[in-house]
Design a protein around this motif. Structure first.
Motif, mmCIF file in Angstrom:
data_model
loop_
_atom_site.group_PDB
_atom_site.id
_atom_site.type_symbol
_atom_site.label_atom_id
_atom_site.label_comp_id
_atom_site.label_asym_id
_atom_site.label_seq_id
_atom_site.Cartn_x
_atom_site.Cartn_y
_atom_site.Cartn_z
ATOM 1 N N ILE A 1 0.989 -1.266 0.166
ATOM 2 C CA ILE A 1 -0.011 -0.019 0.062
ATOM 3 C C ILE A 1 0.978 1.175 0.069
ATOM 4 O O ILE A 1 0.678 2.230 -0.738
ATOM 5 C CB ILE A 1 -0.994 -0.033 1.320
ATOM 6 C CG1 ILE A 1 -2.034 -1.148 1.150
ATOM 7 C CG2 ILE A 1 -1.599 1.285 1.320
ATOM 8 C CD1 ILE A 1 -2.903 -1.308 2.255
ATOM 9 N N LYS B 1 2.388 2.050 -3.374
ATOM 10 C CA LYS B 1 1.323 2.765 -4.354
ATOM 11 C C LYS B 1 0.790 3.942 -3.991
ATOM 12 O O LYS B 1 0.514 5.076 -4.846
ATOM 13 C CB LYS B 1 0.058 1.741 -4.339
ATOM 14 C CG LYS B 1 0.424 0.490 -5.006
ATOM 15 C CD LYS B 1 -0.818 -0.542 -4.839
ATOM 16 C CE LYS B 1 -0.458 -1.568 -5.693
ATOM 17 N NZ LYS B 1 -1.738 -2.613 -5.437
ATOM 18 N N ARG B 2 1.017 4.401 -2.785
ATOM 19 C CA ARG B 2 0.280 5.684 -2.318
ATOM 20 C C ARG B 2 1.490 6.864 -1.774
ATOM 21 O O ARG B 2 1.088 7.955 -1.401
ATOM 22 C CB ARG B 2 -0.664 5.560 -1.083
ATOM 23 C CG ARG B 2 -1.833 4.756 -1.152
ATOM 24 C CD ARG B 2 -2.824 4.686 -0.171
ATOM 25 N NE ARG B 2 -3.695 3.695 -0.385
ATOM 26 C CZ ARG B 2 -4.878 3.642 0.435
ATOM 27 N NH1 ARG B 2 -4.916 4.194 1.389
ATOM 28 N NH2 ARG B 2 -5.871 2.781 -0.204
ATOM 29 N N TRP C 1 4.109 6.739 0.505
ATOM 30 C CA TRP C 1 4.577 6.522 1.830
ATOM 31 C C TRP C 1 5.963 6.411 1.931
ATOM 32 O O TRP C 1 6.673 6.692 2.672
ATOM 33 C CB TRP C 1 3.534 5.947 2.717
ATOM 34 C CG TRP C 1 2.093 5.963 2.715
ATOM 35 C CD1 TRP C 1 1.440 7.229 2.167
ATOM 36 C CD2 TRP C 1 1.014 5.087 3.377
ATOM 37 N NE1 TRP C 1 0.083 6.926 2.386
ATOM 38 C CE2 TRP C 1 0.010 5.804 2.950
ATOM 39 C CE3 TRP C 1 1.166 4.071 3.730
ATOM 40 C CZ2 TRP C 1 -1.381 5.044 3.512
ATOM 41 C CZ3 TRP C 1 0.097 3.426 3.910
ATOM 42 C CH2 TRP C 1 -1.172 4.201 3.937
ATOM 43 N N ASN D 1 2.174 11.235 2.323
ATOM 44 C CA ASN D 1 3.157 11.454 1.766
ATOM 45 C C ASN D 1 4.207 12.363 1.663
ATOM 46 O O ASN D 1 4.714 12.926 0.625
ATOM 47 C CB ASN D 1 2.540 11.125 0.034
ATOM 48 C CG ASN D 1 1.742 12.409 -0.324
ATOM 49 O OD1 ASN D 1 1.394 13.206 0.639
ATOM 50 N ND2 ASN D 1 1.250 12.662 -1.302
#
Length: 455
Positions: A188, A191-192, A194, A448
């Motif tokens: 995750i 993809k985001r 972080w 992010n």
């Protein structure tokens, strides 16, 4: 139990650990989820042992080995000593200070709310279950198999005979949750946005997957020879020192119990004696002839065998008996560690929050090694300085852990459960207050956000 039984128990354990490593090296599915070799071995032995097919000639003493091995492990922790750089702490107080309070909070949230859940929910639904039940989640998740063995043994001496099996189950579920959950959050996070040091989850070296280091230039040293092998083997020298601390801890427990009736855990006394030996060695110059890498390798070896025996000796009948309350406890534990990662991790770490929080997730669900593996995936060069800050904050967080591991069994089982729970709720709240007062609270920043070095 005879000496021959001891030899055969460890011989079979070694056989299955080797098989576990071969499986890790050759089976892609196992590599994908980073299951430790000792855990694979333990599950195989559990199936083939007297709880399963009953084809292995283990002695009846395999359940007692974890409680003995943990004494050696804690002696190694004490004898490993500590280091503290005041200059570095002052110059980077915001990063280190917030991370220190986050580490303490990650422990306190389990020490406080898992027993609270046990008292208010589980013991109400199942009146026959005592107030120590909830803390076994923390002993397995935050402590791992070694601490679960130690806490379980202490509770067993106080009458909770099933504690070790429940603690070992929590530790096993914790490690699996740490691995699978950590990989899930990494997917995750990439993809985001972080993660700040990798862009794809596929960035994983072959050595980490298989556990076998093929390239010689990547093979580290197991330690330095600090004594001449013609006089005494260096490994024997370090092992002897650890066994002295371990044996002294065991004997000291007996002496204190006979003298004043206070039954302190042997592993705690071994830790304190190991620490005293470290300080003495530093003053007398003996410390110059000790290598912490060798000490760590002996401790790591003991941990691998402890994991094996811990899993292999789990009484399935006990797990079945406690199935529903144990399931409730484990689900509640997962809520706690996810909350620690996603809410408090983002709030209490400014730059590189995901990498630093993921490392804490790893050892909050099992062992330091899981946190290290996860960190190696998302931050292979330690650019987030997570390991540096862990080493710096480690000596400061140890007292919070040691008090819990040593005092929780007696306090929770002997009528002082509210004192223990309230103490760690206060510590939990103090960590939040500390960060708010010093403005180390970054919850409103986007997930992010930039990496550590970009602030």
């Amino acid at each position: 139990m005879s000496v021959n039984d001891f030899l055969l128990d460890f011989a079979f354990a070694s056989l299955f650990i080797v098989i576990g490593q071969l499986i890790r090296a050759k089976v892609p599915l196992v590599q994908k989820f980073f299951v430790p070799a000792s855990m694979i071995a333990g599950f195989i032995a559990l199936v083939l042992g007297n709880q399963g097919l009953n084809v292995l000639p283990f002695s009846n003493s395999i359940g007692s080995y974890p409680g003995v091995l943990i004494i050696l492990i804690f002696a190694a922790v004490g004898m490993g000593g500590f280091s503290f750089s005041k200059t570095k702490f002052k110059s980077e107080v915001e990063r280190v200070g917030s991370y220190f309070s986050y580490k303490v909070l990650a422990q306190a949230i389990q020490f406080a709310f898992a027993p609270l859940f046990g008292v208010l929910v589980i013991s109400e639904l199942f009146p026959e279950i005592n107030y120590g039940f909830g803390f076994l989640l923390a002993s397995g998740f935050s402590g791992g198999h070694g601490t679960a063995a130690a806490v379980g043994s202490a509770m067993a001496e106080l009458g909770f005979t099933d504690a070790t099996d429940i603690g070992m189950t929590c530790a096993t579920v914790g490690i699996l949750s740490g691995i699978f959950g950590g990989l899930f959050f990494i997917k995750i996070g990439t993809k985001r946005g972080w993660t700040k040091y990798i862009e794809s989850f596929q960035y994983i070296s072959g050595d980490l997957k298989t556990g076998l280091i093929k390239d010689e230039k990547n093979r580290g040293s197991m330690g330095k020879e600090t004594v001449a092998s013609v006089v005494l083997d260096p490994l024997a020298w370090h092992l002897a020192l650890l066994l002295i601390a371990s044996g002294a801890g065991f004997l000291a427990n007996g002496w204190i119990k006979d003298a004043i009736g206070l039954d302190l855990p042997s592993y705690l006394l071994a830790f304190l004696i190991g620490m005293a030996m470290f300080l003495c060695f530093q003053k007398t110059g003996v410390g110059h002839y000790m290598d912490n890498t060798v000490i760590s390798r002996i401790s790591g070896t003991a941990t691998d065998y402890l994991v094996f025996f811990g899993i292999a000796s789990i009484k399935i009948s006990v797990i079945v008996e406690y199935a529903i309350p144990l399931l409730l406890l484990l689900l509640f534990g997962m809520v706690l560690v996810v909350l620690t990662l996603m809410y408090f991790g983002a709030a209490m770490n400014k730059g590189s929050w995901f990498e630093r929080s993921l490392f804490v997730w790893g050892y909050s669900t099992g062992v330091f090694a899981i946190g290290f593996i996860l960190l190696r995936i998302v931050d292979p060069e330690n650019k987030s300085k997570t390991l540096n800050d862990t080493a710096l904050a480690g000596p400061l967080t140890t007292p919070f852990e040691m008090f819990a591991w040593s005092m929780a069994p007696s306090m929770l089982l002997c009528g002082q459960h509210w004192q223990f729970i309230i103490l760690y709720i206060v510590i939990f709240a103090a960590c939040i207050l500390l960060n708010r007062v010093f403005k180390w609270w970054w919850l409103k920043m986007p997930l992010n956000r930039p990496a550590e070095q970009e602030f």
